[in-house]
Design a protein around this motif. Structure first.
Motif, mmCIF file in Angstrom:
data_model
loop_
_atom_site.group_PDB
_atom_site.id
_atom_site.type_symbol
_atom_site.label_atom_id
_atom_site.label_comp_id
_atom_site.label_asym_id
_atom_site.label_seq_id
_atom_site.Cartn_x
_atom_site.Cartn_y
_atom_site.Cartn_z
ATOM 1 N N LYS A 146 0.884 -1.049 -0.442
ATOM 2 C CA LYS A 146 -0.140 0.123 0.397
ATOM 3 C C LYS A 146 0.502 1.226 -0.195
ATOM 4 C CE LYS A 146 -3.766 2.060 2.173
ATOM 5 N NZ LYS A 146 -5.130 2.165 3.114
ATOM 6 N N VAL A 147 1.980 1.444 1.113
ATOM 7 C CA VAL A 147 2.711 2.779 0.439
ATOM 8 C C VAL A 147 3.590 2.534 -0.276
ATOM 9 C CG1 VAL A 147 5.026 3.231 1.747
ATOM 10 C CG2 VAL A 147 3.325 2.516 3.241
ATOM 11 N N ALA A 148 4.188 1.170 -0.948
ATOM 12 C CA ALA A 148 4.568 1.705 -2.623
ATOM 13 C C ALA A 148 3.423 2.433 -3.057
ATOM 14 C CB ALA A 148 4.969 0.444 -3.352
ATOM 15 N N ALA A 149 1.668 1.554 -3.726
ATOM 16 C CA ALA A 149 1.302 2.250 -4.328
ATOM 17 C C ALA A 149 0.945 3.811 -3.812
ATOM 18 C CB ALA A 149 -0.958 1.246 -3.877
ATOM 19 N N LEU A 150 0.895 4.289 -2.499
ATOM 20 C CA LEU A 150 0.987 5.902 -2.327
ATOM 21 C C LEU A 150 1.981 6.464 -2.892
ATOM 22 C CD1 LEU A 150 -0.761 5.459 1.350
ATOM 23 C CD2 LEU A 150 -1.771 6.522 -0.059
ATOM 24 N N ILE A 151 3.135 6.010 -2.680
ATOM 25 C CA ILE A 151 4.293 6.621 -3.525
ATOM 26 C C ILE A 151 4.440 7.168 -4.997
ATOM 27 C CG2 ILE A 151 7.185 6.574 -3.776
ATOM 28 C CD1 ILE A 151 6.379 5.409 -0.651
ATOM 29 N N ALA A 152 3.534 5.975 -5.398
ATOM 30 C CA ALA A 152 3.440 5.719 -6.815
ATOM 31 C C ALA A 152 2.694 6.638 -7.086
ATOM 32 C CB ALA A 152 3.725 4.332 -7.661
ATOM 33 N N SER A 153 1.328 7.255 -6.623
ATOM 34 C CA SER A 153 0.388 8.192 -6.600
ATOM 35 C C SER A 153 0.848 9.319 -7.068
ATOM 36 C CB SER A 153 -0.985 7.234 -5.556
ATOM 37 O OG SER A 153 -0.687 8.080 -4.803
ATOM 38 N N VAL A 154 1.186 9.850 -5.967
ATOM 39 C CA VAL A 154 2.151 11.132 -6.268
ATOM 40 C C VAL A 154 2.652 11.100 -7.060
ATOM 41 C CG1 VAL A 154 0.659 11.161 -3.905
ATOM 42 C CG2 VAL A 154 3.630 10.934 -3.850
ATOM 43 N N GLY A 155 2.955 10.746 -8.104
ATOM 44 C CA GLY A 155 4.044 10.872 -8.969
ATOM 45 C C GLY A 155 5.958 10.339 -8.599
ATOM 46 N N LEU A 156 5.943 9.566 -7.840
ATOM 47 C CA LEU A 156 7.332 9.088 -7.428
ATOM 48 C C LEU A 156 7.487 8.145 -7.441
ATOM 49 C CD1 LEU A 156 7.891 11.440 -3.554
ATOM 50 C CD2 LEU A 156 8.728 12.454 -5.946
ATOM 51 N N LEU A 157 9.086 7.142 -7.380
ATOM 52 C CA LEU A 157 9.739 6.015 -7.957
ATOM 53 C C LEU A 157 9.194 5.288 -6.843
ATOM 54 C CD1 LEU A 157 12.526 7.183 -10.299
ATOM 55 C CD2 LEU A 157 9.846 6.205 -10.958
ATOM 56 N N PRO A 158 8.819 4.066 -6.500
ATOM 57 C CA PRO A 158 9.079 3.401 -5.712
ATOM 58 C C PRO A 158 9.967 2.867 -5.083
ATOM 59 C CG PRO A 158 7.292 2.586 -7.084
ATOM 60 C CD PRO A 158 7.663 2.964 -7.623
ATOM 61 N N ASP A 159 10.735 3.306 -5.778
ATOM 62 C CA ASP A 159 12.409 2.779 -5.260
ATOM 63 C C ASP A 159 13.269 3.962 -3.880
ATOM 64 O OD1 ASP A 159 13.274 4.592 -7.113
ATOM 65 O OD2 ASP A 159 14.047 3.015 -8.401
ATOM 66 N N MET A 160 12.004 4.883 -4.320
ATOM 67 C CA MET A 160 12.740 6.017 -3.534
ATOM 68 C C MET A 160 12.330 5.879 -1.926
ATOM 69 S SD MET A 160 11.330 8.751 -5.905
ATOM 70 C CE MET A 160 12.219 10.013 -6.965
ATOM 71 N N ILE A 176 4.973 13.545 -0.794
ATOM 72 C CA ILE A 176 5.709 12.491 -0.188
ATOM 73 C C ILE A 176 4.413 13.089 1.066
ATOM 74 C CG2 ILE A 176 6.870 11.978 1.829
ATOM 75 C CD1 ILE A 176 8.898 12.622 0.048
ATOM 76 N N GLY A 177 4.247 14.028 1.305
ATOM 77 C CA GLY A 177 3.407 15.204 2.620
ATOM 78 C C GLY A 177 1.892 14.413 2.213
ATOM 79 N N ILE A 178 1.743 14.247 0.607
ATOM 80 C CA ILE A 178 0.046 14.250 0.208
ATOM 81 C C ILE A 178 0.062 12.903 0.002
ATOM 82 C CG2 ILE A 178 -1.157 14.430 -1.964
ATOM 83 C CD1 ILE A 178 0.316 16.744 -2.380
ATOM 84 N N ALA A 179 0.657 11.871 -0.560
ATOM 85 C CA ALA A 179 0.855 10.427 -0.001
ATOM 86 C C ALA A 179 0.263 10.381 1.359
ATOM 87 C CB ALA A 179 2.025 10.085 -0.124
ATOM 88 N N ARG A 180 1.380 10.653 1.995
ATOM 89 C CA ARG A 180 0.743 10.525 3.741
ATOM 90 C C ARG A 180 -0.677 10.288 4.276
ATOM 91 N NH1 ARG A 180 4.403 13.565 7.747
ATOM 92 N NH2 ARG A 180 3.356 14.988 7.214
ATOM 93 N N SER A 181 -0.945 11.898 3.449
ATOM 94 C CA SER A 181 -2.462 12.332 4.015
ATOM 95 C C SER A 181 -3.201 11.771 3.731
ATOM 96 C CB SER A 181 -2.495 13.654 3.674
ATOM 97 O OG SER A 181 -2.683 13.916 1.698
ATOM 98 N N LEU A 182 -2.791 11.017 2.798
ATOM 99 C CA LEU A 182 -4.011 9.522 1.471
ATOM 100 C C LEU A 182 -3.890 8.185 2.099
ATOM 101 C CD1 LEU A 182 -2.941 10.858 -1.668
ATOM 102 C CD2 LEU A 182 -5.303 11.527 -1.003
ATOM 103 N N ALA A 183 -3.307 7.926 2.904
ATOM 104 C CA ALA A 183 -2.769 6.850 3.123
ATOM 105 C C ALA A 183 -3.608 5.449 4.782
ATOM 106 C CB ALA A 183 -2.031 6.628 4.903
#
Length: 337
Positions: A146-160, A176-183
């Motif tokens: 789920k965390v990997a999907a959240l990171i990808a959903s905001v335009g960042l690479l999962p390996d970050m 990253i802050g936006i991804a956290r807010s969507l968790a």
């Protein structure tokens, strides 16, 4: 930026209804025995609704009470008075576990992408922290996915995910802050000046990300900002605040086409136009003086000390927000009939 509105279908059902919200801070004197000597009325009788799927922009000068309103809605500040009806229940009196349950449905995106991320935590830990706080991280494999999907959903690479905040730019940190807010899969996001700390070229990218997420996830936004160009781009409706009160609220296009409150007129006049010929022909609505102190607001209309159209009644009677059409309300004695 274009003037395209976000894409989700709006509902007539209000997801949030704020009624006569007040947030007052006491000023005390004394060390051993403290006594209240004054009160700062940061928010003083604010009312508005947000329909499911829309974006309400909240604008005004620094010190107008915008951020305090957002913090009170999220219950990070305790309201002095008023109702905050979120998804059908008044959350103003909520405490403890009851409040924690509500917070799963409403989240904050903070202004400072540098200060809002823990520098000692990896991005994976930061984005997954809300799941841990709410006890939703039991299945480690599912949480990791789920965390990997959240990171990808905001335009960042999962390996970050295993990097630290200092390894990212300001725009990436805000993602990253936006991804956290969507968790926690919230229905309402309160974005407090989310692009003001970013370069102009990055602001557009982050705003477009907000709009894309809204369309894909059906999110509702309370978008707090002082940049009127940004607010016009993303908002469905706009509320204008001055000294703790909303002075005008209207559909985005109506507000920009025909502002009714003198303060709104001045804000609109301050927005630069790219065409120099149009800019030269535009009428100027200049306001003088400084914003009065919320500790000692002027009597009557709080804007009368700076208003070029102030009347005698403005100095003694406070105008209340009055509906003049289904989608528009204004607090001004010029529009009382």
């Amino acid at each position: 930026m274009s003037d395209a509105l976000p894409g989700p279908t709006l509902s007539d059902e209000p997801i949030l209804r704020v009624e006569d919200l007040k947030v007052h801070f006491p000023i005390t004197k004394g060390i051993v025995i403290q006594r209240k000597v004054a009160t700062v009325k940061a928010v003083d009788g604010v009312s508005f609704t947000i329909r499911r799927g829309e974006t309400l922009g909240l604008v005004g000068e620094s010190g107008s009470g915008k951020s305090t309103t957002g913090l009170a809605v999220l219950r990070m500040l305790t309201p002095t008075a008023g109702r905050i009806v979120f998804e059908g229940q008044d959350i103003a009196p909520h405490r403890g576990a009851e409040l924690l349950a509500v917070r799963r449905r409403m989240q904050m995106v903070y202004q400072d992408p540098y200060g809002s991320l823990n520098p000692r935590m990896t991005i994976r830990s930061i984005v997954g922290e809300p799941l841990a706080v709410h006890g939703l991280d039991g299945d480690k494999k599912a949480t990791r996915e789920k965390v990997a999907a959240l990171i990808a959903s905001v335009g960042l690479l999962p390996d970050m995910a295993d990097r630290y905040p200092h390894e990212f730019s300001g725009g990436q940190r805000q993602r990253i802050g936006i991804a956290r807010s969507l968790a926690l899969e919230p229905s309402l996001l309160i974005a407090d000046e989310p692009v003001s700390a970013l370069d102009v070229s990055i602001q557009a990218q982050v705003i477009n990300l907000f709009m894309d997420l809204q369309e894909r996830l059906g999110l509702t936004y309370l978008f707090i900002a002082h940049d009127l160009a940004v607010v016009r781009h993303i908002s469905t409706r706009i509320a204008v605040m001055y000294l703790g009160r909303i002075v005008e609220i209207a559909d985005r296009d109506d507000l920009y086409r025909n502002p009714l409150h003198p303060y709104t007129e001045a804000l609109m006049a301050a927005v630069p136009v790219a065409d120099p010929e149009v800019e030269a022909r535009r009428p100027r609505a200049v306001i003088s003086g400084e914003v009065p102190s919320a500790l000692r607001p002027p009597p009557g209309c709080s804007f009368h000390t700076r208003c070029p159209r102030a009347m005698a009644v403005c100095k003694t009677e406070q105008p209340f927000l009055r509906k003049i059409s289904p989608e528009r309300a204004v607090a001004c004695h010029l529009h009382t009939s």
